[in-house]
Design a protein around this motif. Structure first.
Motif, short mmCIF file in Angstrom:
data_model
loop_
_atom_site.label_atom_id
_atom_site.label_comp_id
_atom_site.label_asym_id
_atom_site.label_seq_id
_atom_site.Cartn_x
_atom_site.Cartn_y
_atom_site.Cartn_z
N THR A 2 -6.12 -5.73 -21.55
CA THR A 2 -6.27 -6.98 -20.80
C THR A 2 -6.94 -6.83 -19.44
OG1 THR A 2 -4.11 -6.74 -19.73
CG2 THR A 2 -4.16 -7.84 -21.89
N GLY A 3 -6.93 -5.62 -18.87
CA GLY A 3 -7.42 -5.45 -17.51
C GLY A 3 -6.45 -5.89 -16.44
N ILE A 4 -5.21 -6.20 -16.83
CA ILE A 4 -4.18 -6.68 -15.90
C ILE A 4 -2.99 -5.72 -15.92
CG2 ILE A 4 -2.60 -8.58 -15.35
CD1 ILE A 4 -4.56 -10.42 -16.91
N PRO A 5 -2.55 -5.28 -14.72
CA PRO A 5 -3.14 -5.45 -13.39
C PRO A 5 -4.35 -4.54 -13.22
CG PRO A 5 -1.24 -4.03 -13.23
CD PRO A 5 -1.30 -4.48 -14.66
N ILE B 140 -1.20 -15.97 -17.96
CA ILE B 140 -1.24 -14.66 -18.63
C ILE B 140 -1.25 -13.55 -17.60
CG2 ILE B 140 -2.72 -13.12 -19.99
CD1 ILE B 140 -3.21 -15.34 -21.92
N GLU B 141 -1.96 -13.75 -16.49
CA GLU B 141 -1.97 -12.74 -15.44
C GLU B 141 -0.56 -12.52 -14.89
OE1 GLU B 141 -4.01 -11.73 -11.10
OE2 GLU B 141 -4.69 -13.46 -12.27
N LYS B 142 0.19 -13.60 -14.67
CA LYS B 142 1.56 -13.45 -14.18
C LYS B 142 2.44 -12.75 -15.20
CE LYS B 142 2.24 -16.93 -10.60
NZ LYS B 142 3.10 -18.04 -10.12
N ILE B 143 2.30 -13.14 -16.45
CA ILE B 143 3.12 -12.54 -17.51
C ILE B 143 2.86 -11.04 -17.59
CG2 ILE B 143 3.43 -12.43 -20.02
CD1 ILE B 143 2.81 -15.50 -20.00
N LEU B 144 1.59 -10.65 -17.61
CA LEU B 144 1.26 -9.25 -17.79
C LEU B 144 1.56 -8.42 -16.54
CD1 LEU B 144 -2.02 -9.71 -19.83
CD2 LEU B 144 0.14 -8.78 -20.65
N THR B 145 1.46 -9.03 -15.38
CA THR B 145 1.82 -8.32 -14.15
C THR B 145 3.31 -8.04 -14.13
OG1 THR B 145 -0.02 -9.35 -12.96
CG2 THR B 145 1.76 -8.39 -11.64
N GLU B 146 4.12 -9.03 -14.47
CA GLU B 146 5.57 -8.82 -14.54
C GLU B 146 5.93 -7.83 -15.65
OE1 GLU B 146 8.24 -9.65 -12.91
OE2 GLU B 146 7.45 -11.05 -11.41
N LYS B 147 5.20 -7.88 -16.74
CA LYS B 147 5.44 -6.94 -17.83
C LYS B 147 5.19 -5.52 -17.37
CE LYS B 147 4.25 -6.50 -22.77
NZ LYS B 147 3.34 -6.99 -23.84
N HIS B 148 4.14 -5.32 -16.59
CA HIS B 148 3.83 -4.00 -16.03
C HIS B 148 4.98 -3.51 -15.16
CE1 HIS B 148 1.92 -1.35 -12.93
NE2 HIS B 148 1.34 -0.84 -14.00
N THR B 149 5.54 -4.39 -14.34
CA THR B 149 6.69 -4.02 -13.51
C THR B 149 7.87 -3.60 -14.38
OG1 THR B 149 6.03 -5.53 -11.73
CG2 THR B 149 8.34 -4.83 -11.78
N ALA B 150 8.13 -4.36 -15.43
CA ALA B 150 9.29 -4.08 -16.29
C ALA B 150 9.16 -2.77 -17.04
CB ALA B 150 9.48 -5.23 -17.28
N PHE B 151 7.95 -2.25 -17.18
CA PHE B 151 7.74 -1.00 -17.90
C PHE B 151 8.03 0.23 -17.05
CE2 PHE B 151 4.58 -2.97 -21.06
CZ PHE B 151 5.44 -2.81 -22.14
N PHE B 152 8.45 0.07 -15.80
CA PHE B 152 8.62 1.23 -14.92
C PHE B 152 9.58 2.25 -15.54
CE2 PHE B 152 10.54 3.50 -11.27
CZ PHE B 152 9.38 4.00 -10.70
N MET B 153 9.09 3.44 -15.78
CA MET B 153 9.85 4.59 -16.29
C MET B 153 10.51 4.32 -17.64
SD MET B 153 9.36 7.17 -14.27
CE MET B 153 10.71 8.34 -14.44
N ASN B 154 9.85 3.50 -18.48
CA ASN B 154 10.33 3.34 -19.84
C ASN B 154 9.16 2.96 -20.75
OD1 ASN B 154 10.30 0.29 -20.50
ND2 ASN B 154 11.42 0.31 -18.56
N SER B 155 9.37 3.08 -22.05
CA SER B 155 8.41 2.64 -23.08
C SER B 155 7.12 3.43 -23.11
CB SER B 155 8.11 1.14 -22.92
OG SER B 155 9.30 0.39 -22.95
#
Length: 485
Positions: free
Chosen positions: A427-430, A401-416
């Protein structure tokens, strides 16, 4: 809360008055509109809802830093937010009215979706909000009661289910649709994907039998014929920009973005440690790295989001610190603005798989999500697959879950919009960096205070909501129901 661009200017709405000989009708002001085509209302709502580019969210979510002054978003010094989204809910109510007049289920479905969307936006900011009695000023109700956040989410989930049920091949023609051109199936995919986002946002309430979060999530996922969801970036809930005055990317030609926004250190360090090719499209090289190849990781660095402003400005004088990529201020089209995208859906499904809400491959959803994010940002499929082949990126069984949410945070850059912040709040992640420089003594705030206008105009109902939630205190560090343990 969000940077809204004024695009696709509509001009004056065309209204029509029916001619009649009765005395009452003759008293109507012919210059005062009483009806509007739903297509025109829809276009206006879409240009607001899908304009999600938010520099404030990028600062608060530790993706960017600001150097012209101490930013309240970066240093967590915010206090009150506004109820401006209720203005959009009034437009949604008008869309409902015109859908009834036209007897068009497609417009009804879209109105249900947007009512859910704006209620999510508002309750995420404050907690309890007016919902059941909202936007009833035309009926004389100017002091609406506050619904509990749980009640608000019950309404949201019911609206989204209703939207999916109403939308179909025979539900009526949709005009004025900037997003999907009236394609009913793409609308259903957005509605149901957003429904899954909302359900995942309630993960801390997964054992609440009244909500049945896990059951509802699985019902949508396991029945694609009834509940289709996004299948690729072609289904993104995305507002595309064009190189026409008023229709360009929101930060195009922004001098502040060009000179005062730089990449945040923890974000850059993560991308460098993972050899993430998105770094090269998110950021420009720092001054000290200008003579290095664009693909040289050592040409990029970030500045601390919680570091003193003077520290960051001094590092810039030394040539350290990468600015945001020039495309965000120099490309009038750049990339679409996402209300919600395919990559986010796949990350949500990956998390649901790990949580055992659904029977599906978390690894497959995780890979689909990363590829979707890469392709959205112009990275080739070959580069995306090379990235995924690294052991450091593979999902594995350790802290998935930490990996999933960390990558999700990256994918949100300048969108959503503010989704990266709300996901981290849940979740507290990252982990977001803090220091003595943070304005809020409680660290990362959990919410915003209610508008001053509510104190002046609706104090009794506001106080009831504050008593119910936070012991009477309107505190930015108080935990709303959605994230309360």
């Amino acid at each position: 809360m969000k940077l809204v661009s004024k695009i696709y200017l509509l001009g004056m709405l065309g209204f029509s008055l029916a001619s009649c000989e009765s005395f009452e009708d003759l008293q109507l002001d012919p210059n005062r509109p009483v009806q509007a085509e739903p297509s025109l209302i829809l276009t206006q709502i879409e240009t607001d809802a899908f304009s999600s580019v938010s520099l404030g969210a990028a600062l608060a979510s530790r993706q960017l830093i600001y150097t012209n002054s101490v930013s309240e978003n970066q240093y967590y010094g915010w206090q009150r937010a506004s109820f401006d989204d209720y203005n959009q809910l009034r437009q949604v109510s008008k869309l409902f009215e015109e859908a009834e007049r036209k007897d068009n289920d497609s417009y009804r479905a879209i109105a249900f979706f947007f009512r859910a969307y704006y209620l999510v936006e508002l309750t995420n900011v404050f907690g309890d909000i007016p919902a059941s009695e909202a936007v009833l000023g035309s009926e004389g109700n100017f002091t609406p009661v506050y619904d509990s956040q749980e009640q608000v989410f019950q309404t949201i989930l019911a609206d989204l289910d209703q939207a999916n049920q109403l939308m179909g091949p025979d539900s009526g023609e949709v005009l004025g649709d900037l997003i999907y051109g009236g394609d009913y199936l793409k609308w259903k995919r957005l509605i149901n994907s957003f429904h899954l986002r909302v359900l995942m946002s309630l993960s801390l309430r997964e054992n609440d039998s009244d909500l049945d979060v896990k059951g509802k999530f699985n019902s949508i996922f396991s029945n694609p014929a009834q509940y289709p969801v996004m299948e690729s970036n072609a289904d993104n809930g995305a507002l595309a920009y064009v190189d026409i005055e008023g229709n360009r990317y929101p930060t195009f030609n922004s001098n502040e973005l060009r000179t005062a926004y730089y990449m945040e250190k923890s974000f850059v360090d993560r991308l460098k440690n993972l050899n993430d090719p998105r770094l090269f499209v998110f950021a420009d090289k720092e001054i000290n790295g200008r003579n290095l190849p664009d693909s040289d990781l050592s040409a990029y660095s970030g500045l601390g989001g919680a570091d003193p402003l003077s520290t960051n400005t001094n590092l810039l004088l030394e040539g350290i610190g990468s600015p945001i990529d020039s495309r965000y201020h120099s490309d009038p089209i750049n990339q679409p603005s996402l209300l919600m995208g395919y990559a986010e859906l796949e990350f949500t499904l990956a998390e649901a798989s790990v949580r055992q809400w659904i029977s599906s491959s978390a690894e497959e959803h995780y890979k689909n999500a990363i590829i979707g994010s890469m392709l959205f940002n112009g990275i080739t499929l070959t580069e995306a697959e090379q990235y995924l082949s690294q052991q450091s990126v593979e999902l594995g069984n350790s802290n998935p879950i930490e990996k999933i949410l960390t990558e999700k945070h990256t994918a949100f850059f300048m969108n959503s919009g503010w989704e990266p912040f709300y996901n981290q709040r849940r979740t507290g992640i990252p982990v977001f960096s803090l220091s003595d420089e943070i304005i809020n003594s409680g660290g990362v705030p959990k919410r915003w205070m209610y508008p001053q206008s509510e104190i002046q105009l609706n104090l009794e109902n506001l106080n009831q909501a504050l008593d119910r939630q936070f012991g009477g205190e309107d505190d930015i560090n108080a935990m709303p129901w959605i994230i309360r343990p």
